[in-house]
Design a protein around this motif. Structure first.
Motif, short mmCIF file in Angstrom:
data_model
loop_
_atom_site.label_atom_id
_atom_site.label_comp_id
_atom_site.label_asym_id
_atom_site.label_seq_id
_atom_site.Cartn_x
_atom_site.Cartn_y
_atom_site.Cartn_z
N LEU A 162 0.84 -1.20 0.00
CA LEU A 162 0.00 0.00 0.00
C LEU A 162 0.88 1.25 0.00
O LEU A 162 2.06 1.19 0.37
N PRO A 163 0.33 2.40 -0.38
CA PRO A 163 1.11 3.64 -0.30
C PRO A 163 1.35 4.02 1.17
O PRO A 163 0.64 3.52 2.04
N PRO A 164 2.36 4.87 1.41
CA PRO A 164 3.22 5.57 0.45
C PRO A 164 4.35 4.66 -0.06
O PRO A 164 4.75 3.72 0.63
N TYR A 165 4.87 4.96 -1.23
CA TYR A 165 5.94 4.19 -1.82
C TYR A 165 7.27 4.92 -1.79
O TYR A 165 8.31 4.34 -2.09
N GLU A 166 7.24 6.20 -1.45
CA GLU A 166 8.45 7.00 -1.35
C GLU A 166 8.55 7.59 0.05
O GLU A 166 7.57 7.67 0.77
N SER A 167 9.77 8.00 0.42
CA SER A 167 10.03 8.58 1.76
C SER A 167 9.49 7.66 2.85
O SER A 167 8.80 8.10 3.78
N THR A 168 9.79 6.39 2.72
CA THR A 168 9.28 5.40 3.67
C THR A 168 10.19 5.31 4.90
O THR A 168 11.38 5.61 4.83
N PRO A 203 28.30 0.94 2.49
CA PRO A 203 27.00 1.02 3.18
C PRO A 203 25.83 1.22 2.24
O PRO A 203 24.74 0.69 2.48
N GLU A 204 26.02 1.98 1.14
CA GLU A 204 24.89 2.21 0.23
C GLU A 204 24.42 0.95 -0.47
O GLU A 204 23.29 0.89 -0.97
N ASP A 205 25.28 -0.07 -0.52
CA ASP A 205 24.87 -1.35 -1.11
C ASP A 205 24.21 -2.26 -0.09
O ASP A 205 23.79 -3.38 -0.42
N ARG A 206 24.11 -1.77 1.14
CA ARG A 206 23.45 -2.56 2.19
C ARG A 206 22.19 -1.84 2.68
O ARG A 206 21.85 -1.87 3.86
N VAL A 207 21.50 -1.19 1.74
CA VAL A 207 20.22 -0.54 2.01
C VAL A 207 19.16 -1.30 1.23
O VAL A 207 19.24 -1.41 0.00
N TYR A 208 18.15 -1.85 1.93
CA TYR A 208 17.18 -2.72 1.29
C TYR A 208 15.79 -2.09 1.31
O TYR A 208 15.39 -1.43 2.27
N GLY A 209 15.04 -2.32 0.22
CA GLY A 209 13.64 -1.90 0.16
C GLY A 209 13.43 -0.43 -0.15
O GLY A 209 12.34 0.10 0.07
N ARG A 210 14.45 0.24 -0.69
CA ARG A 210 14.35 1.68 -0.89
C ARG A 210 13.62 2.03 -2.19
O ARG A 210 13.00 3.08 -2.29
N SER A 211 13.65 1.15 -3.18
CA SER A 211 13.09 1.48 -4.49
C SER A 211 11.57 1.50 -4.46
O SER A 211 10.95 0.81 -3.65
N VAL A 212 10.99 2.27 -5.34
CA VAL A 212 9.54 2.35 -5.44
C VAL A 212 9.05 1.18 -6.25
O VAL A 212 9.80 0.48 -6.92
N LEU A 213 7.70 0.95 -6.20
CA LEU A 213 7.11 -0.15 -6.97
C LEU A 213 7.28 0.07 -8.46
O LEU A 213 7.24 1.19 -8.94
#
Length: 319
Positions: free
Chosen positions: A268-274, A309-319
């Motif tokens: 469900l939304p929101p998909y950004e700034s989560t 560290p930036e390669d160890r960030v998960y779930g950041r992309s939008v649908l």
């Protein structure tokens, strides 16, 4: 700090002070030292008399080191480090690492780096019997501080506690989800306003763990009912309640991708700034680590340093 006559200092009192300084209260220190509360209070008073400074400010609502206490703790930790290195100096380091070790971790830690480090540790030290114990992050940190666990893998909101050593394992983003029986399941083109008034489930630690405060703010932003219909410390149980139709719930995006693909959950939304939270591996400071804890820390550090560290960030992309 003025000259306090270290040649006459009672080292037993100094060792007790280290435990007191790393505790949350005299009662906690007494439990860790297997002594009575009056005995621990008495040892602290005698040490303060020897050094000539008040070391800890304490009341019914406060328990913190004074400036002199912090200075003395630093000296005491150096002394402890010297003592802890003596077995290695006598040849102990040449022995095969064996015994029991405990890693306490938050529920459903999903990280290729964690799995790789665990595999490396076992390959190098097959004689160590390892226990993986799932606990709420707050309890996990307390277990590491009390040396009831060799390492913790915890969701941490404040990694500035100098009494423990923190290293970021990964950063995870949370999304909101509903189950197959929910009215919003399967609906495309939803906006945040479509969630207003719906029931929700959440984590028991949201009020006490700073890393999870953003989840409460997200509910407010979406107009969800703040009177939770289901709560748990365990991520798997939150997911179970969402799938069962209790309400909308926050879950780590990378952890539930397979559930979404299988039709058990709907994003469900929101998909950004989560909301996001840091998952750290946590040990005692280097001078206080056991040989097993030191090796766990070394192997896990080596593993996470293979990727930025930036390669160890998960779930950041939008649908």
């Amino acid at each position: 700090m003025k000259d306090i006559g270290f040649s006459h200092l009672d080292w037993n009192l100094l060792r007790s002070f280290v435990t007191i300084a790393q505790s949350s209260s005299i009662t906690d220190a007494a439990q860790r030292l297997c002594l009575t509360q009056p005995a621990v209070s008495g040892s602290l008073k005698r040490l303060e008399e020897q050094v000539g400074y008040r070391l800890i400010e304490r009341s019914s609502t406060m328990f913190e080191l004074t400036e002199a206490g912090r200075a003395l703790l630093g000296e005491a930790l150096e002394i402890t480090a010297t003592v802890s290195r003596l077995p290695a100096s006598l040849g102990e380091a040449e022995k095969v690492l064996s015994g029991d070790a405990t890693i306490v971790l938050a529920s459903h830690v999903e990280s290729p780096d964690f799995d790789a480090a665990l595999a490396t540790f076992h390959q190098r030290h097959p004689q160590v019997r390892l226990t993986l114990q799932v606990e709420a992050s707050r309890e996990g940190l307390a277990m590491v501080a009390a040396k009831r666990a060799d390492m913790g893998v915890c969701v941490v909101g404040d990694s500035n506690n100098m009494q423990l050593d923190y290293t970021l394992l990964f950063q995870e983003h949370f999304g909101l989800y509903c189950g197959p029986t929910h009215p919003l399941f399967g609906r495309e083109g939803l906006s945040v306003s479509d969630l207003e008034g719906f029931s929700s489930v959440g984590y028991l630690a949201e009020s006490s763990n700073r890393a999870l405060h953003e989840l409460t703010a997200l509910r407010q932003r979406c107009g969800l009912n703040l009177d939770l219909v289901g709560r748990s410390h365990n991520l798997e149980e939150i997911k179970r309640m969402v799938i069962a139709g209790f309400g909308i719930g926050p879950l780590p995006v990378h952890v539930v991708e397979r559930d979404c693909a299988a039709g058990r959950l709907w994003r469900l939304p929101p998909y950004e700034s989560t909301p996001q939270a840091g998952v750290y591996f946590v040990t005692q400071p280097a001078p206080l680590r056991s040989r097993i804890a030191e090796e766990l820390h070394r192997i896990f550090t080596e593993q996470v340093e293979t990727r930025p560290p930036e390669d160890r960030v998960y779930g950041r992309s939008v649908l």
